[in-house]
Design a protein around this motif. Structure first.
Motif, mmCIF file in Angstrom:
data_model
loop_
_atom_site.group_PDB
_atom_site.id
_atom_site.type_symbol
_atom_site.label_atom_id
_atom_site.label_comp_id
_atom_site.label_asym_id
_atom_site.label_seq_id
_atom_site.Cartn_x
_atom_site.Cartn_y
_atom_site.Cartn_z
ATOM 1 N N ASP A 1 114.301 -43.238 9.309
ATOM 2 C CA ASP A 1 114.513 -42.087 8.724
ATOM 3 C C ASP A 1 112.812 -41.228 10.142
ATOM 4 O OD1 ASP A 1 115.641 -39.327 7.582
ATOM 5 O OD2 ASP A 1 113.884 -39.126 7.012
ATOM 6 N N HIS B 1 118.672 -44.628 8.352
ATOM 7 C CA HIS B 1 117.872 -43.412 8.210
ATOM 8 C C HIS B 1 116.884 -44.705 6.642
ATOM 9 C CE1 HIS B 1 118.967 -39.988 9.771
ATOM 10 N NE2 HIS B 1 120.095 -40.823 9.969
ATOM 11 N N ASP C 1 119.099 -44.031 14.633
ATOM 12 C CA ASP C 1 118.523 -43.338 13.454
ATOM 13 C C ASP C 1 118.566 -44.468 12.141
ATOM 14 O OD1 ASP C 1 117.895 -41.455 13.937
ATOM 15 O OD2 ASP C 1 119.801 -39.726 12.847
ATOM 16 N N ASP D 1 123.236 -44.474 11.144
ATOM 17 C CA ASP D 1 122.650 -43.731 10.910
ATOM 18 C C ASP D 1 122.337 -43.958 9.332
ATOM 19 O OD1 ASP D 1 122.612 -41.725 11.789
ATOM 20 O OD2 ASP D 1 124.873 -42.196 12.297
ATOM 21 N N HIS E 1 116.583 -39.257 14.976
ATOM 22 C CA HIS E 1 115.080 -40.096 14.203
ATOM 23 C C HIS E 1 114.192 -40.499 14.278
ATOM 24 C CE1 HIS E 1 116.409 -37.086 10.563
ATOM 25 N NE2 HIS E 1 117.595 -36.818 11.034
ATOM 26 N N ASP E 2 114.550 -41.355 15.417
ATOM 27 C CA ASP E 2 114.109 -42.412 15.628
ATOM 28 C C ASP E 2 113.926 -42.715 17.016
ATOM 29 O OD1 ASP E 2 116.107 -43.842 15.914
ATOM 30 O OD2 ASP E 2 116.150 -45.474 14.475
ATOM 31 N N LYS F 1 114.073 -42.879 4.707
ATOM 32 C CA LYS F 1 114.415 -41.684 4.299
ATOM 33 C C LYS F 1 113.215 -41.230 2.570
ATOM 34 C CE LYS F 1 118.581 -38.923 2.934
ATOM 35 N NZ LYS F 1 118.315 -37.313 3.731
ATOM 36 N N HIS G 1 125.215 -40.979 14.434
ATOM 37 C CA HIS G 1 124.998 -39.127 14.708
ATOM 38 C C HIS G 1 124.732 -38.312 13.204
ATOM 39 C CE1 HIS G 1 122.761 -35.168 15.081
ATOM 40 N NE2 HIS G 1 123.221 -34.724 15.302
ATOM 41 N N HIS H 1 124.247 -42.374 20.907
ATOM 42 C CA HIS H 1 124.046 -41.354 19.504
ATOM 43 C C HIS H 1 123.356 -40.054 20.146
ATOM 44 C CE1 HIS H 1 122.249 -41.198 15.417
ATOM 45 N NE2 HIS H 1 121.698 -40.117 16.337
ATOM 46 N N GLY I 1 117.903 -43.373 17.811
ATOM 47 C CA GLY I 1 118.363 -42.001 17.594
ATOM 48 C C GLY I 1 117.492 -40.810 17.845
#
Length: 355
Positions: A59, A12, A56, A10, A89-90, A15, A187, A155, A87
């Motif tokens: 992001d 990100h 992640d 995570d 987000h990705d 972001k 996560h 994730h 994850g």
């Protein structure tokens, strides 16, 4: 022989930090890259057997080329084997950088949807490729099984006490985790252990991303015959501090003094203002936010729990209560009037169902 893992998730990268001014948002994105670089250097310097990034890393599913290039360079400089797990987000989807072959030779990617075994030294390692399809299903429904001495990376949303029930992100319960040495999770953005047998941890984010994350870290995990030994590692570029000021009984000047005492130029500060403000105190929250913003890198002011004099309705049943209280207060001294005013405000909150 021990197998060592630097477990994180995570980050990100990329972001938006849209709540910040553009130049501060750009600096925060640079902070995330600096934290990744620091993680990779730590992995190299401490000679871990694996750097595991459990989802992640980015992001967005298709990160901007500068962020992608910087991430690839940092991971290359780690020199040790690196495991990348997609994850939410990705995820694995068209255009995902996880599906191309332009990763350094020391980087292994869970580039298939679902579980896959990856060739990392002589240790049994399994990773779950996150794809948005069937995200309501438990990730363990399709797990083929592993040995008791195995590392798993995933994730997903563990439905453990104290964690949000994210039913849209491959939810599972701690009892579903199969026997293994360690489950590296991503996560949730704060570090939390969700199972003792087998050992399963969310590493949390290594760089604070929101107010709830006051301690950002990675985890150093040593797997041996004695089990899994987990130690937190500080790699954050900035600190996110949560400071609470109870305004009860304080003048406006005293409230300002306590709030400004928490300011620090490089910090991310969340100031939580709570309690019942005295009727005679006038607290200018926008002005306080502006002053803190001038003294900190970034500020979030949470005043939802503070009970301001103008927050109470003067209608209906409360209007009658006010009349009775005013008559009683007129017969007392200043201390009595303050006590009655406070009692009236609590009564009003009780009538509105806010206590």
């Amino acid at each position: 022989m021990a197998f060592t893992v630097l477990h994180t998730a995570d980050l990100h990268l990329g972001k938006s930090f849209s709540q910040l001014p553009p130049e501060r948002a750009e600096q925060r994105r640079a902070d995330l890259l600096a934290t990744l670089t620091r993680l990779c250097r730590l992995a190299r310097a401490s000679h871990v057997d694996l750097l595991c990034i459990a989802g992640d890393l980015f992001d967005h599913p298709t990160p901007a080329m500068p962020a992608l290039a910087a991430a690839r360079q940092a991971l290359h400089e780690a020199e040790v084997p690196v495991l990348l797990v997609p994850g939410n987000h990705d995820p694995l989807q068209t255009g995902s950088p996880y599906l191309d072959a332009h990763w350094p030779s020391n980087v292994l990617v869970a580039a298939q949807s679902g579980w896959q075994r990856l060739a990392i030294t002589d240790y049994e390692v399994w990773a779950f490729g996150y794809a948005r399809g069937a995200a309501h299903d438990s990730p363990w429904a399709t797990f083929p099984g592993c040995g008791r001495k195995a590392l798993l990376a995933l994730h997903a949303a563990c439905l453990a006490p104290g964690l949000a029930a994210d039913a849209n992100y491959h939810p599972f319960t701690p009892t579903e985790i199969p026997p293994c040495s360690y489950l590296a999770l991503g996560h949730h953005h704060r570090a939390v252990q969700v199972s003792r047998t087998p050992v399963a941890w969310y590493a949390g984010t290594p760089e604070p991303l929101e107010a709830e994350v006051t301690v950002a870290q990675a985890l150093r995990v040593t797997l041996d015959a004695g089990g899994a030994n987990v130690t937190p590692v500080d790699v954050a570029t900035r600190r996110h501090r949560l400071v609470t000021v109870d305004v009860a009984g304080l003048s406006a000047d005293a409230i300002w003094d306590r709030a400004l005492a928490a300011a620090s130029a490089d910090d991310l500060l969340t100031l939580r203002v709570v309690g019942m403000l005295e009727m005679s105190a006038s607290l200018d929250l926008p002005a306080l936010r502006a002053e803190l913003s001038a003294r900190c890198f970034a500020v979030e002011l949470d005043s939802a729990a503070v009970l301001l004099p103008d927050a109470i309705s003067g209608e209906g049943m409360f209007a009658v209560l006010q009349e009775v209280a005013q008559a009683r207060a007129a017969q007392g001294d200043a201390a009595e009037r303050a006590r009655v005013a406070r009692a009236v405000r609590y009564a009003a909150l009780a009538l509105e169902g806010r206590l």
